[in-house]
Design a protein around this motif. Sequence first.
Motif, PDB file in Angstrom:
ATOM      1  N   VAL A  34       3.901  -5.790  -4.606  1.00 44.75           N
ATOM      2  CA  VAL A  34       2.859  -5.637  -5.616  1.00 44.75           C
ATOM      3  C   VAL A  34       2.328  -7.034  -5.931  1.00 44.75           C
ATOM      4  N   PRO A  35       1.014  -7.251  -5.814  1.00 48.31           N
ATOM      5  CA  PRO A  35       0.468  -8.604  -5.943  1.00 48.31           C
ATOM      6  C   PRO A  35       0.279  -9.096  -7.373  1.00 48.31           C
ATOM      7  N   PHE A  36       0.917  -8.470  -8.334  1.00 50.86           N
ATOM      8  CA  PHE A  36       0.749  -8.868  -9.737  1.00 50.86           C
ATOM      9  C   PHE A  36       2.079  -9.333 -10.311  1.00 50.86           C
ATOM     10  N   GLU A  40       0.816 -10.556 -16.449  1.00 57.28           N
ATOM     11  CA  GLU A  40      -0.535 -10.884 -15.992  1.00 57.28           C
ATOM     12  C   GLU A  40      -1.535  -9.858 -16.543  1.00 57.28           C
ATOM     13  N   PRO A  41      -2.673 -10.314 -17.081  1.00 59.46           N
ATOM     14  CA  PRO A  41      -3.685  -9.367 -17.580  1.00 59.46           C
ATOM     15  C   PRO A  41      -4.429  -8.702 -16.426  1.00 59.46           C
ATOM     16  N   VAL A  42      -4.478  -7.353 -16.454  1.00 59.61           N
ATOM     17  CA  VAL A  42      -5.116  -6.585 -15.383  1.00 59.61           C
ATOM     18  C   VAL A  42      -5.884  -5.410 -15.974  1.00 59.61           C
ATOM     19  N   ASP A  76      -0.853   3.254  -9.633  1.00 60.28           N
ATOM     20  CA  ASP A  76      -0.585   2.789  -8.283  1.00 60.28           C
ATOM     21  C   ASP A  76      -1.172   1.374  -8.184  1.00 60.28           C
ATOM     22  N   HIS A  77      -0.493   0.468  -7.503  1.00 62.64           N
ATOM     23  CA  HIS A  77      -0.957  -0.920  -7.485  1.00 62.64           C
ATOM     24  C   HIS A  77      -2.334  -1.071  -6.839  1.00 62.64           C
ATOM     25  N   ARG A  78      -2.767  -0.090  -6.046  1.00 64.50           N
ATOM     26  CA  ARG A  78      -4.093  -0.153  -5.433  1.00 64.50           C
ATOM     27  C   ARG A  78      -5.202   0.176  -6.422  1.00 64.50           C
TER      28      ARG A  78
END
Length: 84
Positions: A34-36, A40-42, A76-78
């Motif tokens: 997972v690239p986060f 981290e704000p998303v 989902d991370h996508r």
Amino acid sequence: MWATPASTSMLRTRPGRLSEFVHDALARVHTVAVPFRIGEPVVGDDPFNGRREGLVAVKNGVFVGLETAGQIFFYDHRQVRRQD
């Protein structure tokens, strides 16, 4: 040649350790990173959960837990991207 109890137990445990090693290695290969980072704000956008902004609170496999106003929503991370 006769097997001693020590060598017999050693023969029994090695295949188990080898299969565990192979299983763990394959799990790492098939697991998507997972690239986060935590904190981290998303922004998460999903047709069922809606669009929400928040901080990454949980990383569980391919799912990201987004914390907003004391609640955690899983995406989902996508379906998650960094805030602009």
